[in-house]
Design an enzyme around this catalytic site. Structure first.
Site, PDB file in Angstrom:
ATOM      1  N   GLY A  16      26.721 -67.665 -21.410  1.00 26.34           N
ATOM      2  CA  GLY A  16      27.664 -67.319 -22.469  1.00 26.34           C
ATOM      3  C   GLY A  16      29.138 -67.457 -22.099  1.00 26.34           C
ATOM      4  N   SER A  17      29.442 -68.326 -21.131  1.00 29.14           N
ATOM      5  CA  SER A  17      30.863 -68.475 -20.797  1.00 29.14           C
ATOM      6  C   SER A  17      31.624 -69.164 -21.936  1.00 29.14           C
ATOM      7  CB  SER A  17      31.047 -69.224 -19.471  1.00 29.14           C
ATOM      8  OG  SER A  17      30.618 -70.551 -19.588  1.00 29.14           O
ATOM      9  N   ASN A  18      30.961 -70.055 -22.638  1.00 27.00           N
ATOM     10  CA  ASN A  18      31.615 -70.661 -23.810  1.00 27.00           C
ATOM     11  C   ASN A  18      31.776 -69.643 -24.934  1.00 27.00           C
ATOM     12  OD1 ASN A  18      32.250 -73.632 -23.603  1.00 27.00           O
ATOM     13  ND2 ASN A  18      30.172 -73.610 -22.767  1.00 27.00           N
ATOM     14  N   MET A  91      19.686 -73.402 -26.207  1.00 28.35           N
ATOM     15  CA  MET A  91      18.759 -74.380 -25.648  1.00 28.35           C
ATOM     16  C   MET A  91      17.581 -74.747 -26.554  1.00 28.35           C
ATOM     17  SD  MET A  91      20.470 -75.009 -23.085  1.00 28.35           S
ATOM     18  CE  MET A  91      19.467 -76.086 -22.064  1.00 28.35           C
ATOM     19  N   ILE A  93      16.312 -76.749 -30.128  1.00 26.39           N
ATOM     20  CA  ILE A  93      16.749 -77.790 -31.070  1.00 26.39           C
ATOM     21  C   ILE A  93      16.434 -77.325 -32.486  1.00 26.39           C
ATOM     22  CG2 ILE A  93      16.410 -80.186 -31.791  1.00 26.39           C
ATOM     23  CD1 ILE A  93      15.548 -80.637 -28.768  1.00 26.39           C
ATOM     24  N   LEU A  94      17.473 -77.120 -33.258  1.00 31.71           N
ATOM     25  CA  LEU A  94      17.278 -76.619 -34.624  1.00 31.71           C
ATOM     26  C   LEU A  94      16.726 -77.735 -35.513  1.00 31.71           C
ATOM     27  CD1 LEU A  94      20.606 -74.600 -34.845  1.00 31.71           C
ATOM     28  CD2 LEU A  94      18.300 -73.627 -34.696  1.00 31.71           C
ATOM     29  N   HIS A 110      28.515 -80.090 -25.637  1.00 29.99           N
ATOM     30  CA  HIS A 110      27.599 -80.775 -24.711  1.00 29.99           C
ATOM     31  C   HIS A 110      28.379 -81.235 -23.471  1.00 29.99           C
ATOM     32  CE1 HIS A 110      24.032 -82.934 -23.502  1.00 29.99           C
ATOM     33  NE2 HIS A 110      24.807 -83.950 -23.195  1.00 29.99           N
ATOM     34  N   ASP A 146      22.193 -84.074 -29.964  1.00 30.42           N
ATOM     35  CA  ASP A 146      23.469 -84.502 -29.372  1.00 30.42           C
ATOM     36  C   ASP A 146      24.023 -85.784 -30.007  1.00 30.42           C
ATOM     37  OD1 ASP A 146      23.280 -82.319 -27.645  1.00 30.42           O
ATOM     38  OD2 ASP A 146      22.236 -83.467 -26.120  1.00 30.42           O
ATOM     39  N   GLU A 175      35.187 -77.316 -20.980  1.00 28.19           N
ATOM     40  CA  GLU A 175      34.470 -76.904 -22.193  1.00 28.19           C
ATOM     41  C   GLU A 175      35.163 -75.703 -22.824  1.00 28.19           C
ATOM     42  OE1 GLU A 175      30.168 -76.456 -21.946  1.00 28.19           O
ATOM     43  OE2 GLU A 175      30.099 -77.859 -20.282  1.00 28.19           O
TER      44      GLU A 175
HETATM   45  C1  GRF Z   1      27.349 -75.613 -21.128  1.00 25.85           C
HETATM   46  O1  GRF Z   1      27.536 -76.563 -20.107  1.00 25.85           O
HETATM   47  C2  GRF Z   1      27.063 -76.294 -22.438  1.00 25.85           C
HETATM   48  O2  GRF Z   1      27.764 -77.478 -22.601  1.00 25.85           O
HETATM   49  C3  GRF Z   1      25.594 -76.563 -22.338  1.00 25.85           C
HETATM   50  O3  GRF Z   1      25.066 -75.415 -21.715  1.00 25.85           O
HETATM   51  C4  GRF Z   1      26.074 -74.799 -20.905  1.00 25.85           C
HETATM   52  C5  GRF Z   1      26.215 -73.382 -21.376  1.00 25.85           C
HETATM   53  O4  GRF Z   1      27.063 -72.624 -20.587  1.00 25.85           O
HETATM   54  N1  GRF Z   1      25.047 -76.881 -23.623  1.00 25.85           N
HETATM   55  P1  GRF Z   1      27.494 -71.148 -21.044  1.00 25.85           P
HETATM   56  O5  GRF Z   1      26.215 -70.398 -21.420  1.00 25.85           O
HETATM   57  O6  GRF Z   1      28.428 -71.284 -22.198  1.00 25.85           O
HETATM   58  O7  GRF Z   1      28.149 -70.552 -19.835  1.00 25.85           O
END
Ligand code: GRF
Length: 190
Positions: A16-18, A91, A93-94, A110, A146, A175
């Site tokens: 969940g860093s994004n 992770m 695929i919808l 991605h 993707d 990202e």
């Molecule tokens: C990221 O590299 C994203 O591009 C990919 O999975 C990773 C998720 O990282 N789809 P986080 O959970 O957001 O840290």
């Protein structure tokens, strides 16, 4: 200041860093979105801790039966008047059906320069192919994995000493920058 922020759901499966970068962004007054809910297929996703930290509701859906999970999610999104979905390390695929039924914008991040290196284990494959550059892409979600229209990309140089791990770290850092930027672009705030 944006008064009517777009009600957003972020889908995660892992760290969940994004999600964190989107939360920080959405808390800014000028941000066009408000994150109302966090959805996961994985009850053990570390990223769910951000839900607690930021006091945002989260909900787990069991994807053992994906059709059922998707229909439950759609109901839940409707109930919460969600208008926008960000897939942030989600992770699963919808299905096309889900995408059509939601009928509003869904975006994904991605860790490659799409259309190159779709799918999993991107960094391993990029290093194996001795690519000079890699990067990350924010794109609309379509029925093909993707493959939806690209919103924003960031290119980075790969060094000789890079490994899949060091490359992943560098790409992830980018990202965190381009995901909020892409959201701004979509809703035309520059
Ligand atoms: C990221 O590299 C994203 O591009 C990919 O999975 C990773 C998720 O990282 N789809 P986080 O959970 O957001 O840290």
């Amino acid at each position: 200041m944006v008064l009517n922020k777009i009600k957003t759901a972020v889908f995660i499966s892992g760290n969940g860093s994004n999600l964190k970068s989107l939360l920080i962004f959405s808390n800014k007054k000028s941000a066009p979105i408000k994150i109302n809910t966090i959805i996961s297929n994985n009850p053990k996703a570390k990223g769910l801790n951000f839900a607690k930290k930021y006091k945002i509701q989260s909900k787990i859906f069991n994807f053992k039966n994906q059709k059922k999970a998707e229909s439950q999610i759609l109901k839940y999104l409707k109930k919460n008047s969600i208008d926008f979905i960000c897939l942030a390390g989600f992770m699963k695929i919808l299905s096309q059906e889900f995408i059509n039924n939601f009928g509003k914008k869904i975006i994904n991040i991605h860790p490659s320069l799409l259309p190159k290196y779709k799918g999993l284990n991107t960094h391993e494959r990029v290093i194996k192919k001795k690519e000079k550059y890699s990067g990350c892409t924010v794109h609309y979600v379509s029925h093909k994995v993707d493959s939806g229209k690209i919103i924003l990309q960031k290119k980075i140089k790969i060094l000789k000493k890079d490994t899949p791990t060091t490359l992943a770290k560098k790409v992830l850092k980018q990202e965190h920058k381009i995901f909020p930027k892409a959201v701004k672009i979509i809703f035309s705030i520059r």
